[in-house]
Write an enzyme that holds these catalytic residues in place. Structure first.
Site, PDB file in Angstrom:
ATOM      1  N   TYR A   1      -1.986  -0.907  10.727  1.00 24.68           N
ATOM      2  CA  TYR A   1      -2.322  -1.536   9.434  1.00 24.68           C
ATOM      3  C   TYR A   1      -1.153  -1.314   8.492  1.00 24.68           C
ATOM      4  CZ  TYR A   1      -3.678  -1.819   4.623  1.00 24.68           C
ATOM      5  OH  TYR A   1      -3.585  -2.078   3.486  1.00 24.68           O
TER       6      TYR A   1
ATOM      7  N   SER B   1       0.803  -1.251   0.030  1.00 23.89           N
ATOM      8  CA  SER B   1      -0.002  -0.027   0.016  1.00 23.89           C
ATOM      9  C   SER B   1       1.012   1.515   0.114  1.00 23.89           C
ATOM     10  CB  SER B   1      -0.737   0.052   1.247  1.00 23.89           C
ATOM     11  OG  SER B   1      -1.474   1.193   1.400  1.00 23.89           O
TER      12      SER B   1
ATOM     13  N   LYS C   1       2.078  -3.615   6.807  1.00 26.87           N
ATOM     14  CA  LYS C   1       2.233  -3.696   5.226  1.00 26.87           C
ATOM     15  C   LYS C   1       3.923  -3.348   5.279  1.00 26.87           C
ATOM     16  CE  LYS C   1      -1.472  -4.789   3.339  1.00 26.87           C
ATOM     17  NZ  LYS C   1      -1.726  -5.957   2.936  1.00 26.87           N
TER      18      LYS C   1
HETATM   19  P1  NAD Z   1     -10.944  -7.231   1.375  1.00 27.76           P
HETATM   20  O1  NAD Z   1     -10.927  -7.279   2.889  1.00 27.76           O
HETATM   21  O2  NAD Z   1     -12.102  -7.301   0.594  1.00 27.76           O
HETATM   22  O3  NAD Z   1     -10.169  -8.790   1.020  1.00 27.76           O
HETATM   23  C1  NAD Z   1      -9.286  -9.418   1.822  1.00 27.76           C
HETATM   24  C2  NAD Z   1      -9.652 -10.902   1.824  1.00 27.76           C
HETATM   25  O4  NAD Z   1      -8.742 -11.595   2.820  1.00 27.76           O
HETATM   26  C3  NAD Z   1     -11.039 -11.166   2.516  1.00 27.76           C
HETATM   27  O5  NAD Z   1     -11.672 -11.913   1.700  1.00 27.76           O
HETATM   28  C4  NAD Z   1     -10.472 -11.664   3.732  1.00 27.76           C
HETATM   29  O6  NAD Z   1     -11.816 -12.548   4.268  1.00 27.76           O
HETATM   30  C5  NAD Z   1      -9.408 -12.547   3.638  1.00 27.76           C
HETATM   31  N1  NAD Z   1      -8.832 -12.729   4.598  1.00 27.76           N
HETATM   32  C6  NAD Z   1      -8.220 -11.840   5.559  1.00 27.76           C
HETATM   33  N2  NAD Z   1      -7.413 -12.381   6.486  1.00 27.76           N
HETATM   34  C7  NAD Z   1      -7.170 -13.862   6.245  1.00 27.76           C
HETATM   35  C8  NAD Z   1      -6.688 -14.977   6.547  1.00 27.76           C
HETATM   36  N3  NAD Z   1      -5.870 -14.873   7.608  1.00 27.76           N
HETATM   37  N4  NAD Z   1      -6.849 -15.852   6.182  1.00 27.76           N
HETATM   38  C9  NAD Z   1      -7.415 -16.155   4.868  1.00 27.76           C
HETATM   39  N5  NAD Z   1      -8.159 -15.137   4.353  1.00 27.76           N
HETATM   40  C10 NAD Z   1      -8.188 -13.788   4.967  1.00 27.76           C
HETATM   41  O7  NAD Z   1      -9.605  -6.482   0.971  1.00 27.76           O
HETATM   42  P2  NAD Z   1      -9.240  -5.810  -0.394  1.00 27.76           P
HETATM   43  O8  NAD Z   1      -9.694  -4.365  -0.335  1.00 27.76           O
HETATM   44  O9  NAD Z   1      -9.539  -6.773  -1.299  1.00 27.76           O
HETATM   45  O10 NAD Z   1      -7.783  -5.856  -0.185  1.00 27.76           O
HETATM   46  C11 NAD Z   1      -7.095  -6.834  -0.632  1.00 27.76           C
HETATM   47  C12 NAD Z   1      -5.563  -6.477   0.135  1.00 27.76           C
HETATM   48  O11 NAD Z   1      -5.150  -5.316  -0.698  1.00 27.76           O
HETATM   49  C13 NAD Z   1      -5.303  -6.576   1.329  1.00 27.76           C
HETATM   50  O12 NAD Z   1      -4.066  -7.096   1.648  1.00 27.76           O
HETATM   51  C14 NAD Z   1      -5.228  -4.965   1.662  1.00 27.76           C
HETATM   52  O13 NAD Z   1      -4.496  -4.612   2.745  1.00 27.76           O
HETATM   53  C15 NAD Z   1      -4.574  -4.576   0.118  1.00 27.76           C
HETATM   54  N6  NAD Z   1      -4.654  -3.111   0.015  1.00 27.76           N
HETATM   55  C16 NAD Z   1      -5.957  -2.905  -0.351  1.00 27.76           C
HETATM   56  C17 NAD Z   1      -6.331  -1.442  -0.274  1.00 27.76           C
HETATM   57  C18 NAD Z   1      -7.837  -0.906  -0.548  1.00 27.76           C
HETATM   58  O14 NAD Z   1      -7.855   0.499  -0.623  1.00 27.76           O
HETATM   59  N7  NAD Z   1      -8.688  -1.938  -0.746  1.00 27.76           N
HETATM   60  C19 NAD Z   1      -5.426  -0.661  -0.741  1.00 27.76           C
HETATM   61  C20 NAD Z   1      -4.056  -0.800  -0.528  1.00 27.76           C
HETATM   62  C21 NAD Z   1      -3.725  -2.215  -0.137  1.00 27.76           C
HETATM   63  C1  WQD Z   2      -9.735   9.671   0.628  1.00 27.48           C
HETATM   64  C2  WQD Z   2      -9.891  10.877   0.903  1.00 27.48           C
HETATM   65  C3  WQD Z   2     -10.233  11.449   3.125  1.00 27.48           C
HETATM   66  C4  WQD Z   2     -13.865   9.197   4.030  1.00 27.48           C
HETATM   67  C5  WQD Z   2      -6.952   4.706   2.921  1.00 27.48           C
HETATM   68  C6  WQD Z   2      -5.806   3.970   3.673  1.00 27.48           C
HETATM   69  C7  WQD Z   2      -4.762   3.506   2.946  1.00 27.48           C
HETATM   70  C8  WQD Z   2      -5.430   2.650   1.650  1.00 27.48           C
HETATM   71  C9  WQD Z   2      -6.487   3.089   1.049  1.00 27.48           C
HETATM   72  C10 WQD Z   2      -5.573   0.198   2.259  1.00 27.48           C
HETATM   73  C11 WQD Z   2      -9.125  11.290   2.178  1.00 27.48           C
HETATM   74  C12 WQD Z   2     -11.360  11.622   2.520  1.00 27.48           C
HETATM   75  C13 WQD Z   2     -12.547   9.837   3.308  1.00 27.48           C
HETATM   76  C14 WQD Z   2     -14.918  10.023   4.306  1.00 27.48           C
HETATM   77  C15 WQD Z   2     -13.756  12.205   3.381  1.00 27.48           C
HETATM   78  N1  WQD Z   2      -6.078   1.428   2.255  1.00 27.48           N
HETATM   79  N2  WQD Z   2     -12.712  10.922   3.310  1.00 27.48           N
HETATM   80  N3  WQD Z   2     -14.891  11.594   4.055  1.00 27.48           N
HETATM   81  O1  WQD Z   2      -7.274   7.620   3.589  1.00 27.48           O
HETATM   82  O2  WQD Z   2      -6.372   7.949   1.265  1.00 27.48           O
HETATM   83  O3  WQD Z   2      -6.303   5.902   2.187  1.00 27.48           O
HETATM   84  O4  WQD Z   2      -7.439   3.590   2.086  1.00 27.48           O
HETATM   85  O5  WQD Z   2      -4.239  -0.014   2.119  1.00 27.48           O
HETATM   86  O6  WQD Z   2      -4.057   2.647   3.587  1.00 27.48           O
HETATM   87  O7  WQD Z   2      -5.448   4.714   4.535  1.00 27.48           O
HETATM   88  O8  WQD Z   2      -8.603   6.633   1.595  1.00 27.48           O
HETATM   89  O9  WQD Z   2     -11.009   6.663   0.860  1.00 27.48           O
HETATM   90  O10 WQD Z   2     -10.506   6.833   3.431  1.00 27.48           O
HETATM   91  O11 WQD Z   2      -9.965   8.631   1.973  1.00 27.48           O
HETATM   92  O12 WQD Z   2     -13.605  13.151   3.303  1.00 27.48           O
HETATM   93  O13 WQD Z   2     -15.963   9.749   5.067  1.00 27.48           O
HETATM   94  O14 WQD Z   2     -11.478  11.130   1.267  1.00 27.48           O
HETATM   95  O15 WQD Z   2     -10.021  12.426   4.191  1.00 27.48           O
HETATM   96  O16 WQD Z   2      -8.809  12.847   1.830  1.00 27.48           O
HETATM   97  P1  WQD Z   2      -7.187   7.201   2.255  1.00 27.48           P
HETATM   98  P2  WQD Z   2     -10.168   7.182   1.983  1.00 27.48           P
END
Ligand code: NAD
Ligand code: WQD
Length: 346
Positions: free
Chosen positions: A152, A127, A156
């Site tokens: 979190y 991330s 990562k």
């Molecule tokens: P999500 O929660 O929809 O998917 C994660 C999946 O992993 C879920 O289906 C959950 O049930 C499964 N899971 C969690 N822990 C587990 C375990 N111990 N064993 C087996 N399964 C497990 O999340 P997502 O948005 O699809 O994210 C996927 C990956 O990408 C995550 O690692 C997340 O940290 C990373 N990521 C997501 C975002 C985002 O904004 N969505 C941004 C950056 C990184």
């Molecule tokens: C986006 C913008 C908020 C909600 C997060 C995690 C990051 C990654 C992605 C997993 C910001 C604003 C948000 C609301 C708002 N996840 N906002 N009202 O914070 O960039 O990233 O998700 O890896 O680790 O930190 O994403 O969608 O929460 O926010 O005004 O109700 O929207 O302040 O400017 P963010 P976000």
């Protein structure tokens, strides 16, 4: 014809399910391990419907060594796409042990079993949060991985360190079959598959902007709180690099294609290279949905930065990947999923 078998951890989740579609469509065989802690297996049924192909699903936890061993015994896995993890920033501050246990120990168990079975290719969901709060808004991969503001994000960064160490150990020992590791640092994934069949289905009140706005648009939530209107940005609201989830998973396919040619551990940003403000996102939703999004500007959210976006140049140069979808398509696809499935997979 490609028949390589990919193990997708967390494949029932938001990004993992989209990756499964893309893999099946590109003729890979897919095995999913997911404990369904943040997802439902319905997503996988829909993946199969979209792709017109089936996959293998094992409901288990990646910390369960025996379950993993059974998978590697039963299947000739070429590489692992590792999405499984917990991802809620606020929750991670309240439950740090659970987050480190799941994300860090989970990856340790996974890589331990992979090494046992000689499967040493992994693509990891990292991330942009691993960059912490650098003094720049455009993030390049050579910025230090330092200063993540919550457990979190730190989990990562820790996993990145562990994976770098695995690769380094193989360099030191001149291993005959070294680890090949790709760390993909996502910016802000949004959108959904064009079919409207799969998408993001957060539990409870969404933490992230786009799921929140789309629930306001569909009438499930009343009003968006905009966190901060006095940032030094184009309109005072936070600016982020939003990337369509299908573009994002295509980046994983490019990373997969880059494996098999070398060794080591490489990190890439996956982002569009352009930021949008919260108000620009609201305006895009109003344009696409033809609904008014009620919002009010409130105090800044702790831990937020004013602005960030990716420099995605390295992924273009080395993986041949860049985003293709623009903001309106991201919003239209989010809206199709949300309006066709107002209660998610339920
Ligand atoms: P999500 O929660 O929809 O998917 C994660 C999946 O992993 C879920 O289906 C959950 O049930 C499964 N899971 C969690 N822990 C587990 C375990 N111990 N064993 C087996 N399964 C497990 O999340 P997502 O948005 O699809 O994210 C996927 C990956 O990408 C995550 O690692 C997340 O940290 C990373 N990521 C997501 C975002 C985002 O904004 N969505 C941004 C950056 C990184
Ligand atoms: C986006 C913008 C908020 C909600 C997060 C995690 C990051 C990654 C992605 C997993 C910001 C604003 C948000 C609301 C708002 N996840 N906002 N009202 O914070 O960039 O990233 O998700 O890896 O680790 O930190 O994403 O969608 O929460 O926010 O005004 O109700 O929207 O302040 O400017 P963010 P976000």
């Amino acid at each position: 014809m490609n028949r390589q078998k990919i193990l997708v951890t967390g494949g029932a989740g938001y990004i993992g399910s989209h990756a499964c579609v893309e893999l099946l469509q590109e003729n890979y065989d897919v095995v999913v391990i997911d404990n369904l802690s943040n997802s439902k297996s319905d997503s996988l049924a829909r993946v199969e419907k979209i792709a017109g192909k089936s996959l293998t699903f094992v409901q288990a936890d990646i910390r369960d060594k025996q379950a993993l061993s059974n998978i590697f015994t039963a299947h000739d896995i070429y590489a692992v796409m590792h999405f499984a993890g917990l991802k809620a920033v606020g929750e991670s501050c309240e439950q740090p042990i659970r987050y480190y246990q799941n994300n860090v120990c989970g990856t340790l168990t996974l890589t331990e079993v992979m090494e046992q079975f000689g499967v040493k290719k992994i693509i990891f969901s990292s991330s942009a949060t691993v960059y912490g709060e650098p003094d720049t808004v455009k993030y390049t991969e050579d910025l230090p991985v330092f200063g993540a503001t919550n457990p979190y994000g730190k989990s990562k960064a820790m996993v990145e360190d562990i994976l770098k160490d695995l690769a380094q150990a193989d360099v030191l020992s001149n291993a005959s079959k070294p680890w090949e590791i790709v760390l993909l640092r996502y910016f802000n994934p949004i959108g959904a598959h064009i079919s409207g069949l799969i998408g993001e289905d957060p539990n409870g009140i969404p933490n992230n902007l786009v799921p929140y706005v789309s629930q306001v648009a569909v009438g499930k939530l009343e009003q968006l709180s905009v966190f901060g209107g006095d940032y030094p940005t184009i309109d005072g609201t936070g600016v982020r690099d939003y990337i369509h989830v299908v573009d994002l998973v295509k980046g994983h396919l490019c990373a997969l294609n880059s494996l098999g040619k070398g060794s080591g551990c490489k990190a890439y940003n996956l982002g569009a290279g352009k930021g949008y403000s919260v108000l620009e996102i609201i305006a895009a939703f109003e344009r696409i949905t033809e609904k008014t999004i009620q919002y009010k500007i409130v105090a800044r959210r702790t831990g937020d930065v004013a602005e960030n976006y990716a420099d995605p140049g390295l992924a273009l140069r080395e993986l041949g990947w860049k985003t293709e979808k623009q903001l309106d398509e991201m919003v239209a696809d989010t809206w199709r999923w949300q309006s066709q499935n107002p209660s998610g997979y339920e």
